[in-house]
Design a protein around this motif. Sequence first.
Motif, PDB file in Angstrom:
ATOM      1  N   SER A 198       6.002 -50.069 -24.226  1.00  0.00           N
ATOM      2  CA  SER A 198       7.570 -51.157 -24.493  1.00  0.00           C
ATOM      3  C   SER A 198       8.310 -50.865 -25.395  1.00  0.00           C
ATOM      4  O   SER A 198       9.884 -50.655 -25.161  1.00  0.00           O
ATOM      5  N   LEU A 238      12.204 -49.436 -24.321  1.00  0.00           N
ATOM      6  CA  LEU A 238      13.214 -50.698 -24.466  1.00  0.00           C
ATOM      7  C   LEU A 238      14.396 -49.514 -25.586  1.00  0.00           C
ATOM      8  O   LEU A 238      14.984 -50.207 -25.394  1.00  0.00           O
ATOM      9  N   THR A 264      14.249 -58.233 -28.323  1.00  0.00           N
ATOM     10  CA  THR A 264      13.582 -58.593 -28.006  1.00  0.00           C
ATOM     11  C   THR A 264      12.671 -58.777 -29.454  1.00  0.00           C
ATOM     12  O   THR A 264      11.647 -59.681 -29.516  1.00  0.00           O
ATOM     13  N   PHE A 323       7.651 -59.206 -20.570  1.00  0.00           N
ATOM     14  CA  PHE A 323       6.509 -57.695 -21.406  1.00  0.00           C
ATOM     15  C   PHE A 323       5.781 -57.512 -20.201  1.00  0.00           C
ATOM     16  O   PHE A 323       5.717 -56.544 -19.898  1.00  0.00           O
ATOM     17  N   ARG A 343       6.513 -58.031 -16.404  1.00  0.00           N
ATOM     18  CA  ARG A 343       7.331 -57.294 -15.960  1.00  0.00           C
ATOM     19  C   ARG A 343       7.841 -56.534 -16.185  1.00  0.00           C
ATOM     20  O   ARG A 343       7.808 -55.502 -15.228  1.00  0.00           O
ATOM     21  N   TRP A 344       8.487 -56.063 -18.115  1.00  0.00           N
ATOM     22  CA  TRP A 344       9.162 -54.816 -18.190  1.00  0.00           C
ATOM     23  C   TRP A 344       7.360 -53.238 -17.523  1.00  0.00           C
ATOM     24  O   TRP A 344       7.940 -52.754 -17.406  1.00  0.00           O
ATOM     25  N   ASN A 345       6.645 -54.306 -18.417  1.00  0.00           N
ATOM     26  CA  ASN A 345       5.538 -52.924 -18.628  1.00  0.00           C
ATOM     27  C   ASN A 345       4.753 -52.484 -16.864  1.00  0.00           C
ATOM     28  O   ASN A 345       4.641 -51.736 -16.628  1.00  0.00           O
ATOM     29  N   SER A 395       6.145 -53.026 -14.030  1.00  0.00           N
ATOM     30  CA  SER A 395       7.208 -52.526 -13.397  1.00  0.00           C
ATOM     31  C   SER A 395       7.665 -50.679 -13.911  1.00  0.00           C
ATOM     32  O   SER A 395       7.720 -50.150 -13.119  1.00  0.00           O
ATOM     33  N   THR A 441       3.983 -48.473 -18.256  1.00  0.00           N
ATOM     34  CA  THR A 441       3.592 -48.382 -19.413  1.00  0.00           C
ATOM     35  C   THR A 441       2.163 -47.968 -19.775  1.00  0.00           C
ATOM     36  O   THR A 441       1.112 -48.729 -19.279  1.00  0.00           O
TER      37      THR A 441
END
Length: 194
Positions: free
Chosen positions: A32, A36, A46, A160, A162-164, A166, A169
């Motif tokens: 991430s 990012l 973050t 995190f 949602r980030w990873n 989506s 990762t």
Amino acid sequence: MSRITPLTIDELSERGVDVTPFLHDFAELPGSVATLGYRPDILNGTLVLWQAVMGAGSLPDELKYLAGYLASMSAGCQYCSAHTASNAGTVGDSAKVAAVWEYERSPLFTEAERAALRFAQLAGMSPSGVRDEDVDAMKEFYSETEIVELLAVVALYGFFNRWNDSLATHLEPTPFKFANQTIADHGWHIGNHA
């Protein structure tokens, strides 16, 4: 395979990103961070939030990571589940990580931990499953400041998760190995993070 090409440490450095703080809490640079890093201002924000939530406060690190693990599994994020489980095992007791899904009955957990883990598991759901009685149970053991701290852990991992998920990762070797050996029997799988 990550849906956005992760930046290398050299590319992050060229963008003014110092990866040293991230390696304080992780064996390898989290993927991430490498995505990012396309927006160093968001990455730095973050990091500030991470340090405020995970590096400060009065709750034990082990409890924070176990809460992050339950919340991440509730949200379905295999990447963050592996990371939080691995970190909980590093700062605490691997036996607790392996038994965390039996927290309501296992003698490894105190009543205070049970209340906190139940709260984290419910708060990680979408929509949140937290009820008045869950907060009341927390208040038996924790101050309102500590409840805010625990919910901040869940909310941080919500970002995190949602980030990873989506970006699919790629999961690093250390959390993968730990998760595969310790939590795979409890529904963990690498999913789209291979």
